[in-house]
Motif scaffolding. Structure first.
Motif, PDB file in Angstrom:
ATOM      1  N   ILE A 104       0.824  -1.217   0.000  1.00 48.90           N
ATOM      2  CA  ILE A 104       0.000   0.000   0.000  1.00 48.90           C
ATOM      3  C   ILE A 104       0.852   1.258   0.000  1.00 48.90           C
ATOM      4  O   ILE A 104       0.668   2.152  -0.827  1.00 48.90           O
ATOM      5  CB  ILE A 104      -0.968  -0.006   1.204  1.00 48.90           C
ATOM      6  N   LEU A 105       1.803   1.335   0.926  1.00 47.99           N
ATOM      7  CA  LEU A 105       2.594   2.562   1.058  1.00 47.99           C
ATOM      8  C   LEU A 105       3.686   2.663  -0.003  1.00 47.99           C
ATOM      9  O   LEU A 105       3.819   3.689  -0.687  1.00 47.99           O
ATOM     10  CB  LEU A 105       3.211   2.633   2.457  1.00 47.99           C
ATOM     11  N   ASN A 106       4.471   1.613  -0.154  1.00 46.21           N
ATOM     12  CA  ASN A 106       5.641   1.669  -1.031  1.00 46.21           C
ATOM     13  C   ASN A 106       5.320   1.971  -2.498  1.00 46.21           C
ATOM     14  O   ASN A 106       6.058   2.712  -3.151  1.00 46.21           O
ATOM     15  CB  ASN A 106       6.438   0.368  -0.923  1.00 46.21           C
ATOM     16  N   GLY A 157      -9.818   3.064   2.654  1.00 54.90           N
ATOM     17  CA  GLY A 157     -10.295   2.066   1.697  1.00 54.90           C
ATOM     18  C   GLY A 157     -10.629   0.775   2.404  1.00 54.90           C
ATOM     19  O   GLY A 157     -10.715   0.714   3.632  1.00 54.90           O
ATOM     20  N   ASP A 158     -10.834  -0.271   1.607  1.00 46.81           N
ATOM     21  CA  ASP A 158     -11.136  -1.597   2.129  1.00 46.81           C
ATOM     22  C   ASP A 158     -10.045  -2.568   1.717  1.00 46.81           C
ATOM     23  O   ASP A 158      -9.485  -2.469   0.617  1.00 46.81           O
ATOM     24  CB  ASP A 158     -12.479  -2.110   1.601  1.00 46.81           C
ATOM     25  N   CYS A 159      -9.758  -3.503   2.619  1.00 46.77           N
ATOM     26  CA  CYS A 159      -8.841  -4.593   2.293  1.00 46.77           C
ATOM     27  C   CYS A 159      -9.701  -5.797   1.918  1.00 46.77           C
ATOM     28  O   CYS A 159     -10.352  -6.402   2.768  1.00 46.77           O
ATOM     29  CB  CYS A 159      -7.937  -4.911   3.475  1.00 46.77           C
ATOM     30  N   ARG A 160      -9.713  -6.115   0.632  1.00 51.52           N
ATOM     31  CA  ARG A 160     -10.502  -7.229   0.126  1.00 51.52           C
ATOM     32  C   ARG A 160      -9.638  -8.495   0.152  1.00 51.52           C
ATOM     33  O   ARG A 160      -8.453  -8.463  -0.183  1.00 51.52           O
ATOM     34  CB  ARG A 160     -10.950  -6.931  -1.312  1.00 51.52           C
ATOM     35  N   SER A 161     -10.231  -9.613   0.550  1.00 49.27           N
ATOM     36  CA  SER A 161      -9.502 -10.876   0.616  1.00 49.27           C
ATOM     37  C   SER A 161     -10.133 -11.910  -0.305  1.00 49.27           C
ATOM     38  O   SER A 161     -11.277 -11.760  -0.745  1.00 49.27           O
ATOM     39  CB  SER A 161      -9.490 -11.419   2.057  1.00 49.27           C
ATOM     40  N   VAL A 162      -9.370 -12.954  -0.588  1.00 50.12           N
ATOM     41  CA  VAL A 162      -9.847 -14.042  -1.423  1.00 50.12           C
ATOM     42  C   VAL A 162      -9.338 -15.359  -0.840  1.00 50.12           C
ATOM     43  O   VAL A 162      -8.215 -15.448  -0.365  1.00 50.12           O
ATOM     44  CB  VAL A 162      -9.391 -13.866  -2.895  1.00 50.12           C
ATOM     45  N   LEU A 286      -2.996   8.076  -0.707  1.00 48.63           N
ATOM     46  CA  LEU A 286      -3.244   6.696  -0.307  1.00 48.63           C
ATOM     47  C   LEU A 286      -4.668   6.269  -0.640  1.00 48.63           C
ATOM     48  O   LEU A 286      -4.908   5.156  -1.119  1.00 48.63           O
ATOM     49  CB  LEU A 286      -2.995   6.541   1.194  1.00 48.63           C
ATOM     50  N   GLN A 287      -5.620   7.156  -0.416  1.00 46.76           N
ATOM     51  CA  GLN A 287      -7.013   6.847  -0.713  1.00 46.76           C
ATOM     52  C   GLN A 287      -7.205   6.608  -2.216  1.00 46.76           C
ATOM     53  O   GLN A 287      -7.871   5.647  -2.627  1.00 46.76           O
ATOM     54  CB  GLN A 287      -7.905   7.991  -0.228  1.00 46.76           C
ATOM     55  N   ASP A 288      -6.615   7.457  -3.030  1.00 47.47           N
ATOM     56  CA  ASP A 288      -6.716   7.301  -4.485  1.00 47.47           C
ATOM     57  C   ASP A 288      -6.036   6.008  -4.942  1.00 47.47           C
ATOM     58  O   ASP A 288      -6.560   5.272  -5.783  1.00 47.47           O
ATOM     59  CB  ASP A 288      -6.084   8.499  -5.191  1.00 47.47           C
ATOM     60  N   TYR A 289      -4.853   5.739  -4.384  1.00 44.71           N
ATOM     61  CA  TYR A 289      -4.123   4.533  -4.779  1.00 44.71           C
ATOM     62  C   TYR A 289      -4.905   3.266  -4.429  1.00 44.71           C
ATOM     63  O   TYR A 289      -4.976   2.326  -5.229  1.00 44.71           O
ATOM     64  CB  TYR A 289      -2.752   4.491  -4.113  1.00 44.71           C
ATOM     65  N   LEU A 290      -5.483   3.228  -3.241  1.00 47.65           N
ATOM     66  CA  LEU A 290      -6.213   2.038  -2.811  1.00 47.65           C
ATOM     67  C   LEU A 290      -7.406   1.748  -3.708  1.00 47.65           C
ATOM     68  O   LEU A 290      -7.704   0.595  -4.017  1.00 47.65           O
ATOM     69  CB  LEU A 290      -6.658   2.189  -1.359  1.00 47.65           C
ATOM     70  N   ASP A 294      -7.435  -1.684  -5.889  1.00 45.92           N
ATOM     71  CA  ASP A 294      -8.525  -2.635  -5.696  1.00 45.92           C
ATOM     72  C   ASP A 294      -9.184  -2.983  -7.033  1.00 45.92           C
ATOM     73  O   ASP A 294      -9.460  -4.154  -7.318  1.00 45.92           O
ATOM     74  CB  ASP A 294      -9.555  -2.046  -4.730  1.00 45.92           C
ATOM     75  N   GLN A 295      -9.422  -1.979  -7.851  1.00 44.31           N
ATOM     76  CA  GLN A 295     -10.026  -2.219  -9.164  1.00 44.31           C
ATOM     77  C   GLN A 295      -9.103  -3.061 -10.044  1.00 44.31           C
ATOM     78  O   GLN A 295      -9.555  -3.971 -10.755  1.00 44.31           O
ATOM     79  CB  GLN A 295     -10.346  -0.885  -9.842  1.00 44.31           C
ATOM     80  N   GLN A 296      -7.807  -2.787  -9.988  1.00 42.10           N
ATOM     81  CA  GLN A 296      -6.844  -3.542 -10.785  1.00 42.10           C
ATOM     82  C   GLN A 296      -6.786  -4.999 -10.332  1.00 42.10           C
ATOM     83  O   GLN A 296      -6.738  -5.922 -11.168  1.00 42.10           O
ATOM     84  CB  GLN A 296      -5.457  -2.912 -10.671  1.00 42.10           C
ATOM     85  N   ALA A 297      -6.803  -5.233  -9.019  1.00 39.42           N
ATOM     86  CA  ALA A 297      -6.752  -6.599  -8.505  1.00 39.42           C
ATOM     87  C   ALA A 297      -7.997  -7.384  -8.911  1.00 39.42           C
ATOM     88  O   ALA A 297      -7.904  -8.558  -9.304  1.00 39.42           O
ATOM     89  CB  ALA A 297      -6.602  -6.577  -6.986  1.00 39.42           C
TER      90      ALA A 297
END
Length: 306
Positions: A104-106, A157-162, A286-290, A294-297
């Motif tokens: 997320i940060l890096n 944002g949200d941390c989505r898991s699978v 950070l909000q924009d990146y997340l 998420d959409q890319q993942a």
């Protein structure tokens, strides 16, 4: 500790007559207000307030200090903030877990520093919650659904898991069709977010907790990723970790009708007042990146291309 902020806290307590009122007025947590007051008394070397169940009153030393802090703040408020607000400079201290730092940060940090060359960022990697005041942390990033109501936080944002496993593991042990069947599998889990069960959302929207057991429990998701890539079992991974391997076919997503419970990603800081411009800009970045990540993942996981 910032003595200007401590002086502001002390003056606000004196003005409003209680720590709780000062907490509400300043948008600062009640424990943080108490810490600033304690620091003021440490600096003064004496008690500044008489505390009773009904009200607060100033000690003689507190009365003298109040005059001094009022004069200090008048000087501070006379300093123009225009140039300071237009310059992103100084040092920003950040605390976060390894996954948060890596995923997320890096990815945005180097570009952020290029945009603001006068800024220095110090990152403290820790899976433990830190004391922002004692450790002089400007921003702590946390993934949780159990946020302390007394802290100041912004949801980023949200941390989505699978849920996923390798094809080899599934060929040998079969694929679970419902969360209840997970008890028959080797479920490798992240120690900070499971206590013998995983949480899902059923097709009808109701939450479901499924009991699990397994021979590996760690506090680092990359170790779980390595384990299931080596056919060790089933794991619930952040989509930011798992998506490329699902896209390539190395991992198979499971229980698609039962998505894992979302976790919130939060930025935690000391006060809503007088935030450094660097902190405000980083939170927005950070909000924009997340959102983009998420959409890319999700796109990767639904793609059939290798």
């Amino acid at each position: 500790m910032d003595r200007i902020t401590a002086a502001q806290v002390f003056n606000r307590i004196c003005e409003l007559g209680s720590l709780s009122a000062a907490s509400r007025a300043m948008g600062m947590s009640r424990p943080m207000i108490s810490r600033y007051l304690a620091e003021m008394e440490d600096w003064a070397g004496t008690r500044l307030l008489h505390r009773s169940s009904r009200k607060l009153s100033l000690t003689p030393a507190g009365e003298q200090l109040l005059l001094q802090t009022q004069a200090l703040l008048q000087v501070a408020e006379g300093i123009s903030q225009v140039e300071l607000q237009q310059t992103v400079a100084g040092t920003l201290r950040i605390s976060c877990a390894h996954f948060t730092a890596q995923r997320i940060l890096n990815p945005l940090l180097q570009q952020f520093l290029k945009q603001h060359p006068a800024l220095k960022v110090e990152v403290q990697i820790s899976n433990q919650n830190v004391n922002l005041v004692a450790e002089r942390i400007d921003l702590a990033l946390r993934i949780t659904n159990e946020l302390d109501p007394n802290i100041i936080a912004r949801k980023l944002g949200d941390c989505r898991s699978v849920l996923c496993a390798s094809a080899n593991y599934l060929a040998e042990y079969g694929s679970p069709q419902t969360p209840a069947q997970l008890i028959n599998h080797n479920c490798l889990h992240y120690s900070n977010f499971s206590d013998g069960y995983w949480s899902f959302t059923a097709p009808g929207g109701e939450p479901i907790d499924a009991a699990i057991r397994g021979n590996l429990c760690v506090n680092e998701s990359s170790i779980l990723l390595d384990a299931i890539l080596n056919d060790a079992g089933i794991a619930m991974l952040p989509t930011l970790d798992a998506a490329p391997y699902i896209q390539s076919g190395q991992l198979i997503p499971l229980l698609g009708d039962y998505p894992p419970q979302l976790l919130g990603i939060y930025g935690i800081y000391r006060s809503r007042l007088h935030q450094p411009l660097a902190l405000k800009l980083l939170l927005t970045a950070l909000q924009d990146y997340l959102q983009q990540a998420d959409q890319q993942a999700l796109a990767q996981m639904t793609s059939n291309s290798p």
